[in-house]
Design a protein around this motif. Structure first.
Motif, PDB file in Angstrom:
ATOM      1  N   MET A   1       0.848  -1.174   0.000  1.00  0.00           N
ATOM      2  CA  MET A   1       0.000   0.000   0.000  1.00  0.00           C
ATOM      3  C   MET A   1       0.894   1.238   0.000  1.00  0.00           C
ATOM      4  O   MET A   1       1.831   1.338   0.789  1.00  0.00           O
ATOM      5  CB  MET A   1      -0.904   0.006   1.236  1.00  0.00           C
ATOM      6  CG  MET A   1      -1.640   1.295   1.385  1.00  0.00           C
ATOM      7  SD  MET A   1      -2.786   1.531   2.785  1.00  0.00           S
ATOM      8  CE  MET A   1      -2.550   0.229   3.863  1.00  0.00           C
ATOM      9  N   ALA A   2       0.575   2.153  -0.851  1.00  0.00           N
ATOM     10  CA  ALA A   2       1.320   3.416  -0.898  1.00  0.00           C
ATOM     11  C   ALA A   2       0.778   4.367   0.162  1.00  0.00           C
ATOM     12  O   ALA A   2      -0.421   4.399   0.431  1.00  0.00           O
ATOM     13  CB  ALA A   2       1.184   4.047  -2.275  1.00  0.00           C
ATOM     14  N   ASP A  70       0.789  13.578   9.016  1.00  0.00           N
ATOM     15  CA  ASP A  70      -0.275  12.585   8.936  1.00  0.00           C
ATOM     16  C   ASP A  70       0.084  11.630   7.817  1.00  0.00           C
ATOM     17  O   ASP A  70       0.509  12.065   6.739  1.00  0.00           O
ATOM     18  CB  ASP A  70      -1.624  13.247   8.616  1.00  0.00           C
ATOM     19  CG  ASP A  70      -2.267  13.888   9.826  1.00  0.00           C
ATOM     20  OD1 ASP A  70      -1.854  13.569  10.958  1.00  0.00           O
ATOM     21  OD2 ASP A  70      -3.174  14.713   9.633  1.00  0.00           O
ATOM     22  N   LEU A  71      -0.069  10.337   8.062  1.00  0.00           N
ATOM     23  CA  LEU A  71       0.168   9.335   7.027  1.00  0.00           C
ATOM     24  C   LEU A  71      -1.170   8.977   6.411  1.00  0.00           C
ATOM     25  O   LEU A  71      -2.101   8.565   7.112  1.00  0.00           O
ATOM     26  CB  LEU A  71       0.852   8.110   7.617  1.00  0.00           C
ATOM     27  CG  LEU A  71       2.214   8.380   8.251  1.00  0.00           C
ATOM     28  CD1 LEU A  71       2.771   7.100   8.864  1.00  0.00           C
ATOM     29  CD2 LEU A  71       3.184   8.937   7.226  1.00  0.00           C
ATOM     30  N   VAL A  72      -1.250   9.141   5.089  1.00  0.00           N
ATOM     31  CA  VAL A  72      -2.505   8.929   4.375  1.00  0.00           C
ATOM     32  C   VAL A  72      -2.289   7.881   3.297  1.00  0.00           C
ATOM     33  O   VAL A  72      -1.368   7.990   2.482  1.00  0.00           O
ATOM     34  CB  VAL A  72      -2.993  10.246   3.743  1.00  0.00           C
ATOM     35  CG1 VAL A  72      -4.301  10.045   3.008  1.00  0.00           C
ATOM     36  CG2 VAL A  72      -3.127  11.325   4.806  1.00  0.00           C
ATOM     37  N   ALA A  73      -3.140   6.867   3.286  1.00  0.00           N
ATOM     38  CA  ALA A  73      -3.074   5.842   2.247  1.00  0.00           C
ATOM     39  C   ALA A  73      -3.560   6.426   0.929  1.00  0.00           C
ATOM     40  O   ALA A  73      -4.536   7.171   0.888  1.00  0.00           O
ATOM     41  CB  ALA A  73      -3.930   4.651   2.635  1.00  0.00           C
ATOM     42  N   VAL A  74      -2.853   6.083  -0.140  1.00  0.00           N
ATOM     43  CA  VAL A  74      -3.272   6.571  -1.467  1.00  0.00           C
ATOM     44  C   VAL A  74      -3.638   5.404  -2.360  1.00  0.00           C
ATOM     45  O   VAL A  74      -3.281   4.298  -2.156  1.00  0.00           O
ATOM     46  CB  VAL A  74      -2.181   7.414  -2.155  1.00  0.00           C
ATOM     47  CG1 VAL A  74      -2.051   8.740  -1.459  1.00  0.00           C
ATOM     48  CG2 VAL A  74      -0.857   6.699  -2.201  1.00  0.00           C
TER      49      VAL A  74
END
Length: 74
Positions: A1-2, A70-74
């Motif tokens: 997952m990126a 913040d780490l956000v899945a793309v």
């Protein structure tokens, strides 16, 4: 997952030596300056830290920058 890291906040910290304890070790205290622009260059933040350190009574031990993201899945 990126995952993308999205800047949220940045803090400049000055670590100063306020004294020496009974064991001869330095006593360090941290002065924090919040709300630094997240897009500010590290060199510019360091230069501001140097200037602020010149206004401190105690000698400078370190200049630190804390970046919160913040780490956000793309």
């Amino acid at each position: 997952m990126a995952v993308n890291a999205m800047p949220v906040q940045s803090t400049l910290q000055l670590v100063v030596q306020t004294g020496i304890d009974a064991n001869g070790d330095p006593v360090l205290r941290t002065r924090s300056y919040r709300n630094v622009k997240t897009e500010a260059q590290d060199a510019d933040v360091y230069e501001v830290g140097q200037v602020l350190a010149g206004l401190q009574i105690h000698p400078l031990n370190a200049i630190q920058r804390l970046n919160e993201v913040d780490l956000v899945a793309v």
